[in-house]
Design a protein around this motif. Structure first.
Motif, mmCIF file in Angstrom:
data_model
loop_
_atom_site.group_PDB
_atom_site.id
_atom_site.type_symbol
_atom_site.label_atom_id
_atom_site.label_comp_id
_atom_site.label_asym_id
_atom_site.label_seq_id
_atom_site.Cartn_x
_atom_site.Cartn_y
_atom_site.Cartn_z
ATOM 1 N N PHE A 173 34.888 -44.735 80.283
ATOM 2 C CA PHE A 173 34.563 -46.391 80.021
ATOM 3 C C PHE A 173 33.183 -46.691 79.516
ATOM 4 N N GLN A 174 32.218 -45.609 79.915
ATOM 5 C CA GLN A 174 31.145 -45.688 79.067
ATOM 6 C C GLN A 174 31.036 -45.228 77.922
ATOM 7 N N GLY A 175 32.030 -44.768 77.255
ATOM 8 C CA GLY A 175 31.995 -44.478 75.809
ATOM 9 C C GLY A 175 32.180 -42.834 75.423
ATOM 10 N N ALA A 176 31.870 -42.124 76.363
ATOM 11 C CA ALA A 176 31.978 -41.008 76.098
ATOM 12 C C ALA A 176 33.249 -40.170 75.558
ATOM 13 N N ASP A 177 33.107 -38.932 74.869
ATOM 14 C CA ASP A 177 34.266 -38.176 74.096
ATOM 15 C C ASP A 177 34.959 -37.691 75.217
ATOM 16 N N PRO A 178 36.350 -38.208 75.023
ATOM 17 C CA PRO A 178 37.140 -37.675 75.972
ATOM 18 C C PRO A 178 37.430 -36.184 76.094
ATOM 19 N N ALA A 179 37.252 -35.500 74.889
ATOM 20 C CA ALA A 179 37.572 -34.182 75.206
ATOM 21 C C ALA A 179 36.407 -33.517 75.729
ATOM 22 N N ARG A 180 35.024 -34.130 75.878
ATOM 23 C CA ARG A 180 34.028 -33.491 76.653
ATOM 24 C C ARG A 180 34.049 -33.976 78.008
ATOM 25 N N VAL A 181 34.493 -35.189 78.416
ATOM 26 C CA VAL A 181 34.686 -35.522 79.733
ATOM 27 C C VAL A 181 35.491 -35.047 80.702
ATOM 28 N N VAL A 182 36.497 -34.589 80.145
ATOM 29 C CA VAL A 182 37.666 -34.065 81.149
ATOM 30 C C VAL A 182 38.566 -32.949 80.655
ATOM 31 N N GLU A 183 38.634 -31.976 81.348
ATOM 32 C CA GLU A 183 39.520 -30.910 80.628
ATOM 33 C C GLU A 183 40.953 -31.239 81.083
ATOM 34 N N ARG A 184 41.792 -31.607 79.973
ATOM 35 C CA ARG A 184 43.163 -31.996 80.368
ATOM 36 C C ARG A 184 44.061 -31.201 81.325
ATOM 37 N N SER A 185 43.752 -29.972 81.092
ATOM 38 C CA SER A 185 44.561 -29.081 81.988
ATOM 39 C C SER A 185 44.432 -28.840 83.578
ATOM 40 N N ALA A 186 43.144 -29.512 83.877
ATOM 41 C CA ALA A 186 42.778 -29.794 85.114
ATOM 42 C C ALA A 186 43.506 -30.872 85.832
ATOM 43 N N VAL A 187 44.162 -31.876 85.184
ATOM 44 C CA VAL A 187 44.533 -32.958 85.333
ATOM 45 C C VAL A 187 46.283 -32.970 85.701
ATOM 46 N N ASP A 188 46.489 -33.759 86.894
ATOM 47 C CA ASP A 188 47.933 -33.350 87.163
ATOM 48 C C ASP A 188 48.733 -34.225 86.259
ATOM 49 N N ASN A 189 48.317 -35.304 85.775
ATOM 50 C CA ASN A 189 49.299 -36.188 84.438
ATOM 51 C C ASN A 189 48.286 -36.220 83.495
ATOM 52 N N PRO A 190 47.967 -35.373 82.454
ATOM 53 C CA PRO A 190 46.950 -35.475 81.572
ATOM 54 C C PRO A 190 47.329 -36.673 80.717
ATOM 55 N N ASP A 191 48.587 -36.984 80.191
ATOM 56 C CA ASP A 191 48.787 -38.275 79.509
ATOM 57 C C ASP A 191 48.404 -39.488 79.985
ATOM 58 N N LEU A 192 47.823 -39.619 81.418
ATOM 59 C CA LEU A 192 47.217 -40.817 81.857
ATOM 60 C C LEU A 192 45.822 -41.014 81.276
ATOM 61 N N LEU A 193 45.443 -39.987 80.898
ATOM 62 C CA LEU A 193 43.918 -40.232 80.186
ATOM 63 C C LEU A 193 43.845 -40.975 78.782
ATOM 64 N N ASP A 194 45.033 -40.598 78.191
ATOM 65 C CA ASP A 194 45.289 -41.366 76.819
ATOM 66 C C ASP A 194 45.420 -43.001 77.462
ATOM 67 N N TRP A 195 46.117 -43.459 78.251
ATOM 68 C CA TRP A 195 46.172 -44.542 78.551
ATOM 69 C C TRP A 195 44.772 -45.237 78.943
ATOM 70 N N TYR A 196 44.032 -44.486 79.776
ATOM 71 C CA TYR A 196 42.659 -45.049 80.270
ATOM 72 C C TYR A 196 41.932 -45.260 79.160
ATOM 73 N N GLY A 197 41.855 -43.968 78.374
ATOM 74 C CA GLY A 197 40.976 -44.071 77.238
ATOM 75 C C GLY A 197 41.246 -45.392 76.268
ATOM 76 N N GLY A 198 42.528 -45.684 76.207
ATOM 77 C CA GLY A 198 42.796 -46.966 75.263
ATOM 78 C C GLY A 198 42.420 -48.132 76.099
ATOM 79 N N GLN A 199 42.235 -48.087 77.224
ATOM 80 C CA GLN A 199 41.837 -49.322 78.075
ATOM 81 C C GLN A 199 40.034 -49.597 78.044
ATOM 82 N N ARG A 200 39.509 -48.876 77.230
ATOM 83 C CA ARG A 200 37.976 -48.647 77.410
ATOM 84 C C ARG A 200 37.306 -50.089 76.834
ATOM 85 N N ARG A 201 36.633 -50.453 77.807
ATOM 86 C CA ARG A 201 35.921 -51.807 77.475
ATOM 87 C C ARG A 201 34.940 -51.896 76.241
ATOM 88 N N ARG A 202 35.317 -52.556 75.497
ATOM 89 C CA ARG A 202 34.176 -52.664 74.269
ATOM 90 C C ARG A 202 32.853 -53.471 74.520
#
Length: 660
Positions: A631-660
């Motif tokens: 939400f502070q604008g960081a690159d999702p690929a650098r912020v979190v390793e998807r394989s470490a997340v129990d439901n990686p698809d949720l990251l896409d949803w949160y990334g889409g909610q990023r406050r402009r």
């Protein structure tokens, strides 16, 4: 102006304990016997646990030497502690031992070593004869594959007895164990195990969870292809499937000897690597944390026997996975001759109270679970004591996050007032706890009873000064034998130093907010690196969750505080709701009112957002910091390793909610 410390939540827990040890509890406790041993040995008489703890951290060599002798671990060749600074303390230089030897010493025939539970079969008992016999045979199979001290053996397994046997055989050789549960994808497992260049992979064809079979052969093939160092794969049959290019487990343990108590073990140095456990790995590759034979043996004997009061008559059941350090901790029940319980299914299948049902069936005396599971039982309206015979249960262990007072009181009412609720807090870093329950100390709802022996725990303000009655950074001011001997692939030790010693040189900073109360207990307020800082007032996220997640409509919540480029501060609260519930303005108002009344009016969120789910690490911790960075604008690929997340698809949803 310097920011103030986080305030104590306004919703104070009850001033009276919910559980108080009886005179019989105190007299029979193993820690009371140890205190008598210390008195006979040194002349020091501890009037209570607090005094014994103080001695244990004031005289580190004296305490750890006494512990070694109390458990009759053999001869000490030289000093106990050399160079006591952190990092770099050296423990028991010159002294040799082997973890597996300590298990063999507990050999017995009157009760099982392991009770194995699954979703699809009746309980299976593994006798001590079978445990030792199969460990000896499996160690011989590993030797025939050329496994030598220091080689790595990797597990990709569910929580089954074969995982325990494979670990003990690996340790017997002086080789190094590391494992992932099969809920990890092949990529997530490779991110961890691939760093180690293992020579043997121990796996299973699959597992069952929530009533479904999960065929893991495709992921196993990817692991075999990605681990170029492998000499062999050995596969356990769980689903009756054939794993290509793998030796069947039955063949690997077929060479059993006539003497069940004989295992050829390798005596290794105290600081010889025993296992490598991994951090959650939410940013970049997970850190491989290396622990030693000696450090683990001492720490786990202390934590299991003295702090948890587990002994030869106990049945020890912790719901866990080989991916999580609590699996390693539960195996330590064998160090004291207890029966341990393995389970590779869902704690809520086929009903929300399934874990309590299983605990009743195996007559568990100590059961471990998480605040999330307790909350799920509360919301499901479960009353375990009415449905299941839990009279054998003496202690409920809790870890993973802070247990709210209301959940602790629910356990007393719905499990039994005789049951000690023993919350513990520590981590993968020390593969144990710093704080937890003690059989001779009362339990206050929402509080951890006391620091563990030998853990020089304190709470520091930003200037490195101790604080009481207010929240500070959890620090350990003196070394412990189970602190990591190093990180894997960290030749100059810089990653290790940066992880724990960057804020207070020479003092271990763990990254948790804690408060040490006036009666010596500890309240955990959540991770300090995800602190909510509104108007200079800091608050742990756990305080928000304890208030919000009690509401019947809320299944789970996640809160972040994101500093904005314009100097502003945005604090959204994400919630998931029970089936059929809508996020109405009335519900939002009630959430805000609850936070205002029970936590802090300054920490009412700016927005309440309905989310499709809350993302966690694979060990169940909410991804507060990575989501904040998104939400502070960081690159999702650098912020979190998807394989470490129990439901990686949720990251896409949160990334889409990023406050402009």
């Amino acid at each position: 102006m310097e920011p103030q410390r986080p305030p104590t939540p306004s919703a104070e827990p009850p001033a009276t304990p919910q559980w108080v040890p009886t005179e019989r509890d105190i007299a029979d406790a193993r820690i009371t016997d140890f205190a008598g041993f210390v008195q006979a040995r040194t002349g020091f008489q501890a009037p209570d646990y607090r005094a014994l703890w103080q001695w244990s951290v004031d005289d580190l060599p004296g305490f750890w030497h006494a512990l070694w002798d109390y458990f009759e671990l053999g001869e000490i060749d030289g000093e106990v502690l050399v160079a006591p600074d952190m990092p770099g303390a050296q423990w028991f230089p010159g002294t040799k031992l082997n973890y597996t030897d300590q298990i063999v010493r507990q050999f017995r025939t009157d009760r099982p070593a392991i009770v194995a539970l699954t979703e699809d079969a009746e309980p299976r008992e593994v006798s001590w004869v079978e445990l030792i016999d199969h460990t000896a045979a499996f160690a011989r199979s590993l030797r025939e594959l050329g496994v030598r001290p220091g080689d790595r053996v990797a597990g990709y397994l569910p929580n089954v007895p074969e995982a325990v046997i494979a670990f003990l055989a690996t340790a017997a050789l002086g080789a190094v164990w590391s494992a992932c549960g099969q809920d990890y994808s092949a990529k997530a497992a490779l991110d961890r195990l691939g760093q180690l260049e293992p020579v043997v992979l121990i796996t299973a064809d699959g597992y069952r969870f929530g009533g479904k079979a999960h065929d893991k052969r495709e992921d196993i093939a990817a692991l075999q292809a990605g681990l170029g160092s492998l000499r062999a794969t050995i596969a356990v049959s769980r689903l009756g499937l054939e794993v290509p290019e793998a030796v069947p487990w039955a063949d690997a343990v077929a060479d059993t000897g006539n003497d069940a108590a004989v295992i050829e073990t390798e005596a290794v140095d105290f600081d010889h690597p025993l296992w490598i456990v991994f951090s959650s790995g939410t940013t970049g590759l997970p850190k491989g944390i290396v622990h030693s034979h000696g450090g683990v043996v001492l720490e786990h004997l202390k934590a299991v026997a003295l702090q948890s009061d587990i002994g030869p008559e106990d049945t020890f059941f912790w719901y866990t996975s080989p991916s999580w350090m609590m699996w390693n901790f539960q195996v330590a029940g064998l160090l004291v001759g207890a029966t341990i319980v393995t389970y590779d299914g869902s704690p809520t299948h086929p009903a929300p109270d399934a874990l309590w049902r299983m605990a009743a069936e195996v007559r568990a005396t100590v059961l471990g679970t998480s605040p999330g599971y307790v909350l799920a039982c509360i919301k499901a309206g479960a009353v375990p004591r009415a449905e299941h015979d839990l009279t054998a249960l003496r202690t409920v262990g809790i870890t993973g996050s802070a247990l709210p007072p209301a959940s602790a009181l629910w356990l007393g009412s719905n499990i039994g007032d005789h049951v000690q609720v023993s919350s513990i807090s520590g981590g993968t870093d020390v593969v144990s706890a710093f704080i937890g329950g003690v059989r001779t100390v009362p339990v206050w709802p929402g509080e951890l009873s006391a620091p563990f022996l030998g853990a020089a725990l304190d709470a520091y303000d930003p200037d490195g000064k101790p604080v009481r009655g207010e929240v500070g950074e959890l620090v350990i001011t003196r070394p412990m034998p189970s602190m990591p001997i190093r990180f894997w692939n960290d030749p100059d030790g810089s990653r290790y130093r940066d992880a724990y010693f960057d804020m207070f040189p020479g003092v271990w900073r763990h990254g948790d907010w804690i408060e040490i109360t006036g009666h010596g207990s500890v309240v955990v307020h959540g991770r300090s690196d995800s602190t909510l800082n509104r108007h200079g007032i800091r608050m742990g996220s756990a305080d928000i969750y304890q208030a919000v997640e009690r509401l019947p409509e809320i299944t789970e919540a996640l809160v972040i505080g994101a500093e904005q480029p314009d100097g502003g501060y945005w604090m959204p609260l994400f919630v998931t709701l029970t089936a059929g519930t809508e996020l109405t303005e009335e519900l939002k108002s009630r959430i805000n009112s609850t936070i205002r009344a029970e936590v802090s009016p300054r920490h009412v969120p700016d927005d309440i957002i309905l989310a499709p789910g809350i993302p966690h690490t694979r060990t169940g911790k909410k991804l507060e910091v990575p989501i904040k960075k998104l939400f502070q604008g960081a690159d999702p690929a650098r912020v979190v390793e998807r394989s470490a997340v129990d439901n990686p698809d949720l990251l896409d949803w949160y990334g889409g909610q990023r406050r402009r």
